[in-house]
Scaffold this active site. Structure first.
Site, PDB file in Angstrom:
ATOM      1  N   ASP A 177     -51.875 -34.865 -12.083  1.00 53.77           N
ATOM      2  CA  ASP A 177     -53.094 -35.586 -13.419  1.00 53.77           C
ATOM      3  C   ASP A 177     -51.832 -36.385 -14.528  1.00 53.77           C
ATOM      4  OD1 ASP A 177     -55.488 -35.057 -12.496  1.00 53.77           O
ATOM      5  OD2 ASP A 177     -55.285 -33.234 -13.472  1.00 53.77           O
TER       6      ASP A 177
ATOM      7  N   GLY B 281     -50.070 -39.326 -13.988  1.00 53.55           N
ATOM      8  CA  GLY B 281     -50.410 -40.740 -14.711  1.00 53.55           C
ATOM      9  C   GLY B 281     -49.436 -41.269 -13.453  1.00 53.55           C
TER      10      GLY B 281
ATOM     11  N   GLY C  23     -50.556 -42.535 -10.065  1.00 57.27           N
ATOM     12  CA  GLY C  23     -51.137 -44.240 -10.322  1.00 57.27           C
ATOM     13  C   GLY C  23     -50.915 -45.604 -11.413  1.00 57.27           C
TER      14      GLY C  23
ATOM     15  N   ASN D 167     -60.104 -35.183  -3.301  1.00 57.11           N
ATOM     16  CA  ASN D 167     -59.605 -34.364  -4.532  1.00 57.11           C
ATOM     17  C   ASN D 167     -58.779 -34.622  -5.136  1.00 57.11           C
ATOM     18  OD1 ASN D 167     -57.725 -33.786  -2.180  1.00 57.11           O
ATOM     19  ND2 ASN D 167     -56.936 -31.984  -2.989  1.00 57.11           N
TER      20      ASN D 167
ATOM     21  N   HIS E  66     -56.631 -40.705  -9.166  1.00 52.93           N
ATOM     22  CA  HIS E  66     -56.033 -41.727 -10.318  1.00 52.93           C
ATOM     23  C   HIS E  66     -56.661 -42.697 -10.685  1.00 52.93           C
ATOM     24  CE1 HIS E  66     -52.471 -41.005  -6.468  1.00 52.93           C
ATOM     25  NE2 HIS E  66     -52.769 -39.986  -7.778  1.00 52.93           N
TER      26      HIS E  66
ATOM     27  N   LYS F  38     -58.262 -27.829  10.901  1.00 48.23           N
ATOM     28  CA  LYS F  38     -57.094 -28.303  11.369  1.00 48.23           C
ATOM     29  C   LYS F  38     -55.724 -27.258  12.093  1.00 48.23           C
ATOM     30  CE  LYS F  38     -53.553 -30.903  10.399  1.00 48.23           C
ATOM     31  NZ  LYS F  38     -52.903 -32.398   9.333  1.00 48.23           N
TER      32      LYS F  38
ATOM     33  N   GLY G  32     -64.215 -33.721 -13.746  1.00 46.93           N
ATOM     34  CA  GLY G  32     -64.703 -33.832 -14.689  1.00 46.93           C
ATOM     35  C   GLY G  32     -64.930 -32.654 -16.012  1.00 46.93           C
TER      36      GLY G  32
ATOM     37  N   ASP H  66     -47.138 -40.994 -26.154  1.00 43.85           N
ATOM     38  CA  ASP H  66     -47.953 -41.026 -27.171  1.00 43.85           C
ATOM     39  C   ASP H  66     -48.511 -40.250 -27.962  1.00 43.85           C
ATOM     40  OD1 ASP H  66     -49.131 -42.065 -24.788  1.00 43.85           O
ATOM     41  OD2 ASP H  66     -50.821 -42.610 -25.990  1.00 43.85           O
TER      42      ASP H  66
END
Length: 444
Positions: free
Chosen positions: A32, A34, A36, A57, A60, A161, A321, A352
């Site tokens: 999380d 950023g 993306g 899972n 972005h 796997k 969420g 910021d």
């Protein structure tokens, strides 16, 4: 004679050329950060954008021209209509999830003509997701706590796997009768392990058969595809890491981690390429620290500071969420991520969010039982006991969201960035001061 045999190459064999190098973007904390947004910036000049590990899972969010895109499995660089997106063999793919994601991002044009999927990638089935939920429930009942997984089936499919019972895209594309037999064996194994599990074997096989024709045009031999991309004409190739260093199966805060290698080694194993083709490695660091789910979090703030970071930063998971836990920037943790990944530069995001704080703390060292420790502890119980030593820096108490150059930033914001660079010995290349593409300030 023997000495000559093993010492030198015959003069007619030239040393192999390295070829194109890939640029890698990796999370340096617990996800999380950023990533993306950084990928979106770099993807504007990219020819190929790759995902090398994880599944849906990941989460972005990218905002372009006031349109918000949410990605989980597709590489977010696919927003650029000129980009070819590649999902490597280290990624695990839930086919219904892939198509749902593309449909939800309604402004995403021609994605199916620009997506290439490695035939060696493993498939996530609906029952893997059901098993994920059952396992979490069992952990809660037996140990009083779960791992906080996304329940997307990622752990069960990586387990299959490793146990060599998984099924891959190449199996689905081959003889469907044989695929069905192996699918039924795998389903019955899970049903014997989890008697409460309900699996609609025939229903899922029917749905999977429907995907064969849709997916077939996208499937390639991933190793051959990457080799051609690396050794053909010059290309800008970008690798988009999912999750982050502290969620890595080997190096993260185990067992509260994901099931794949989200550090730089996962790029080579997840795409089928050698390490000499790794070029720039950009670490993405949030200007403070967040974590979703449970597990140790040394710099977490259980107070108004944590609450303010959470509300100002709108810290809610894209995939789950869930509210994110928040705390001060922890440079011990970032330094540890740098030891593993060898970052060549950093992107510092969400600066910021710190605009309102009169003073800002930065975690610079750990102690356990009064003794300083020079490393990041592997053991969860030890990490829970860690005391963080902080340096306190003055805040800037002004709005940075409209700044577009480093020199426009308040003096104390500039000092905060320089402090981070000096402590880590890694330059900051970008600073994020908002959600949009324009709000990523480039320093060099």
């Amino acid at each position: 004679k023997e000495h000559k045999l093993f010492c030198t190459s015959p003069p007619h064999v030239a040393k192999p050329k390295v070829g194109n190098r890939v640029t890698v973007v990796l999370g340096a904390q617990w996800g999380d950060e950023g990533k993306g947004k950084v990928v979106d910036l770099l993807a504007q000049d990219a020819d190929i954008v790759c995902r090398c590990q994880g599944g849906n899972n990941a989460g972005h969010t990218v905002v372009v021209d006031s349109v918000e895109y949410d990605f989980h499995l597709l590489p977010s660089g696919i927003i650029n209509p000129k980009v070819t997106a590649f999902i490597g063999n280290g990624v695990v793919i839930h086919l219904p999830g892939l198509f749902e994601e593309a449909e939800k991002n309604v402004r995403l044009e021609g994605w199916d003509k620009r997506l290439i999927i490695s035939d060696r990638a493993h498939i996530v089935f609906d029952f893997h997701q059901a098993v994920d939920g059952v396992q979490e429930q069992q952990r809660q009942e037996q140990a009083g706590k779960n791992l906080g997984t996304t329940k997307k089936g990622i752990g069960p499919v990586y387990s299959a796997k490793a146990a060599r019972s998984g099924l891959r895209i190449c199996d689905l594309m081959s003889d469907f009768t044989q695929f069905s037999e192996r699918f039924k064996v795998l389903a019955s194994q899970y049903q014997s392990m989890y008697p409460s599990l309900k699996i609609d074997v025939d229903g899922e096989l029917t749905r999977l058969k429907d995907y064969v024709d849709k997916v077939k045009p996208m499937v390639r031999d991933g190793v051959f595809y990457m080799y051609e991309a690396l050794h053909g004409p010059p290309k800008n190739i970008l690798v988009e890491g999912a999750n982050a260093a502290l969620l890595d199966i080997d190096f993260g805060t185990y067992p509260f981690v994901t099931s794949s290698n989200c550090t730089v080694g996962g790029v080579c194993t997840g795409l089928g390429m050698p390490p000499q083709n790794v070029g720039e490695v950009y670490g993405v660091v949030k200007a403070y620290t967040t974590r979703v789910g449970i597990g140790a979090f040394p710099s977490e703030q259980f107070n108004d500071i944590g609450d303010l970071l959470q509300t100002r930063g709108k810290e809610v998971g894209v995939t789950t969420g869930r509210k994110r836990r928040c705390g001060w920037l922890d440079l011990v943790l970032i330094k540890y991520a740098h030891m593993i990944n060898g970052f060549t530069a950093l992107a510092l995001t969400k600066l910021d969010i710190l605009d309102v704080f009169p003073e800002i703390k930065v975690g610079v060292s750990y102690s356990v039982d009064g003794e300083n420790i020079p490393h990041f502890p592997a053991n969860q119980e030890v990490l829970q006991k860690v005391e963080v030593q902080y340096d306190t820096l003055p805040g800037w108490k002004s709005d940075t969201s409209a700044t577009r150059t480093f020199d426009e930033l308040p003096e104390n914001a500039q000092k905060y960035i320089r402090y981070i660079e000096d402590h880590l010995g890694v330059p900051v290349k970008w600073i994020g001061v908002g959600k949009s593409r324009e709000s990523m300030i480039r320093i060099f």
